[in-house]
Enzyme design. Structure first.
Site, short mmCIF file in Angstrom:
data_model
loop_
_atom_site.label_atom_id
_atom_site.label_comp_id
_atom_site.label_asym_id
_atom_site.label_seq_id
_atom_site.Cartn_x
_atom_site.Cartn_y
_atom_site.Cartn_z
CG ASP A 87 55.63 30.13 76.66
OD1 ASP A 87 56.62 30.75 76.22
OD2 ASP A 87 54.52 30.67 76.81
CG ASP A 179 65.78 26.57 49.06
OD1 ASP A 179 64.91 25.99 48.37
OD2 ASP A 179 66.16 27.73 48.82
CG HIS A 180 60.34 23.52 49.48
ND1 HIS A 180 60.05 24.80 49.88
CD2 HIS A 180 59.67 23.34 48.32
CE1 HIS A 180 59.25 25.37 49.01
NE2 HIS A 180 58.99 24.51 48.05
CG HIS A 242 62.55 28.66 46.89
ND1 HIS A 242 63.02 27.88 47.91
CD2 HIS A 242 61.32 29.10 47.29
CE1 HIS A 242 62.14 27.84 48.89
NE2 HIS A 242 61.10 28.58 48.53
CE LYS A 347 52.14 23.68 42.03
NZ LYS A 347 52.98 24.65 42.76
#
Length: 510
Positions: A87, A179-180, A242, A347
């Site tokens: 927790d 930041d992918h 991004h 996309k």
């Protein structure tokens, strides 16, 4: 590689299953994990080690980019995983975790090097960092690193407050903000492209470049993220992090040999040079939009305010386009156009560099029907670098036509972004992570935009789902004499497009 204990908060969450476990598995297959390596997964649910390992194995079968079919390899990999109930607010749980980690490190005779990955909401970052420090989990006898996901703050002040609190437990060099987009192979290749190609480096300035266009469009709507997205919008979800990170990586001017410190310093210089906007002037350089009903791939979809969990009166932005100027020696006078949105036509994440047309000699024939030369970076879903140049068509009376030259074709089986970033964090390489200076400067630029949105100083423009966004985004470029590239249905032949009285022919078979 140094022995490492990987401590994962949020081990039963969606990000862990879809991205983190498959990334670790592919690093394992490539021999890129330490010989002495243990993962402690943490969550509130009660699970045995065996059940946790079985869940990890299933995530590999469901989401790994490589087929997870070798049961012996899968078992070898999952045997490194342990599970602890924790927790986040309970100090005792951290002390129990520490005892178990120390026992495991003693078994392996491993140094206490610990990487803490916070795959949890940002509201828990401060508490976890503080408990790690208080409990002694961050041992002084080895290194410790904190990996955190976005969002890093909700606005400028909240980001500063969060950073101040984290800095009490972790030094800046110990904090790795993921930041992918910085982990995408093509984004990382931008740095090498400049360093290793003197021709490209010579062209990388306002002397030759007319404008830069950065697009990240999605066909999906809010999906399961309505609660978060309606508070964030495109400006916080995509633009502040991004999109501005891609701007920094693209515009940075690097010496032939660059350390991570040099890269970060140069990126900071780029962001410092981006001209800021006053709140009352935001509408002249920023377009915001919200998708309405339309169709995606021939299927009807509802508008944003009809999505489950979204209030019918929501003024949240699902699209943003902006014109930015970098006031430095290299980029002064070159507009950078950035746009991102949901429920778009396609996309794609793409960067287009449009070069200036050569000066025409008075006696030379005007090249009607030609288009500027372009350098195109396809980042996702496909990867590639293409140079589009004009040449004479011998079969058509010597008229000019664009020809595309592939400078780099995307590699099959290339590492995914999380593989690159987790590998770098294990090595302590911060090059492709967001430094606090960059995060703060990005929020400083975005802050007046947020305020203008909140005060409704920038109209919320509707756009049809399945389109390229509001018409005002096109007008943003048209005012400067440009247009968005490749906003057409892909063709196999050169097509012409009328634009303000001039013919532009271009090949969209990118």
């Amino acid at each position: 590689m140094e022995a490492t204990t990987f401590v994962l908060f949020g081990a039963t969450g969606d990000l862990a299953k879809r991205k983190i476990y498959p990334a670790l598995y592919n690093l394992f297959l490539d021999g890129k994990l330490p010989q002495s390596f243990t993962v402690f997964g943490l969550g509130r649910r009660t699970l045995t080690d065996e059940t946790f390992q079985a869940n990890v194995e299933q995530s590999l079968r469901d989401f790994s980019r490589r087929e997870a079919s070798d049961e012996l390899l899968i078992k070898r990999f999952s045997s490194a995983f342990r599970y602890n109930v924790l927790d986040i607010g309970h100090v005792d749980d951290y002390e129990k975790l520490l005892n178990r980690i120390e026992q495991r490190e003693a078994e392996l005779q491993a140094a206490p090097n610990r990487l803490f990955y916070l795959s949890v909401g940002p509201e828990f970052f401060e508490t976890i960092a503080e408990r790690i420090q208080q409990s002694g989990l961050g041992s002084a006898d080895g290194w410790k690193r904190l990996v955190i996901e976005k969002p890093f703050g909700h606005d400028l002040q909240s980001a500063r407050d969060l950073n101040e609190k984290l800095s009490k437990s972790f030094a800046e060099e110990e904090v790795f903000r993921i930041d992918h987009y910085l982990g995408k192979p093509m984004v990382q290749r931008l740095e090498a492209l400049q360093q290793e190609n003197p021709v490209i480096q010579a062209l990388w300035s306002n002397r030759y470049i007319a404008n830069v266009q950065i697009t990240a469009s999605e066909t999906v709507g809010v999906e399961e993220r309505a609660g978060y997205y309606d508070q964030a919008g495109a400006v916080r979800d995509m633009f502040q992090n991004h999109m501005l990170q891609m701007l920094m990586v693209l515009a940075v001017q690097l010496p032939h040999i660059s350390t991570s410190e040099k890269v970060r310093f140069k990126k900071k210089m780029v962001m410092e040079a981006v001209e800021t906007l006053q709140k009352q002037d935001v509408a002249t350089s920023v377009v915001r939009g919200q998708y309405r009903a339309g169709s995606i791939n021939g299927q009807p979809v509802v508008g944003y305010t009809s999505e489950p969990g979204i209030d019918a009166s929501s003024m949240n932005d699902t699209f943003i386009a902006a014109r930015l100027q970098i006031d430095d020696f290299f980029w002064r006078g070159v507009p950078f156009y950035i746009r991102t949105g949901k429920r778009m036509k396609e996309k794609t994440t793409r960067i287009v560099i449009e070069f200036k047309e050569p000066l025409q000699h008075p006696s030379s024939e005007h090249k009607k029907g030609t288009v500027p030369n372009l350098l195109i970076f396809e980042i996702s879903p496909n990867e590639g670098i293409t140079l589009q140049i004009n040449t004479k068509d011998a079969k058509n009376k010597g008229q000019f036509k664009p020809v595309q030259i592939d400078l780099f074709a995307g590699q099959e089986d290339a590492p995914e972004a999380y593989e690159n970033l987790i590998f770098d964090s294990l090595h302590g390489d911060p090059t492709f992570f967001a430094h606090w200076d960059e995060v703060e400067l990005a929020w400083q630029w975005v802050q007046p935009v947020l305020e203008a949105f909140e005060e409704n100083l920038v109209p919320l423009r509707p756009y049809e789902a399945g389109s390229y966004g509001p018409a005002e985004a096109d007008a943003l470029l048209a005012a400067d004499g440009y247009h968005w590239w490749f906003d057409t249905k892909p063709e196999t032949e050169v097509e012409t497009q009328q634009k303000e009285g001039e013919q532009y022919a271009y090949n969209t078979n990118h």
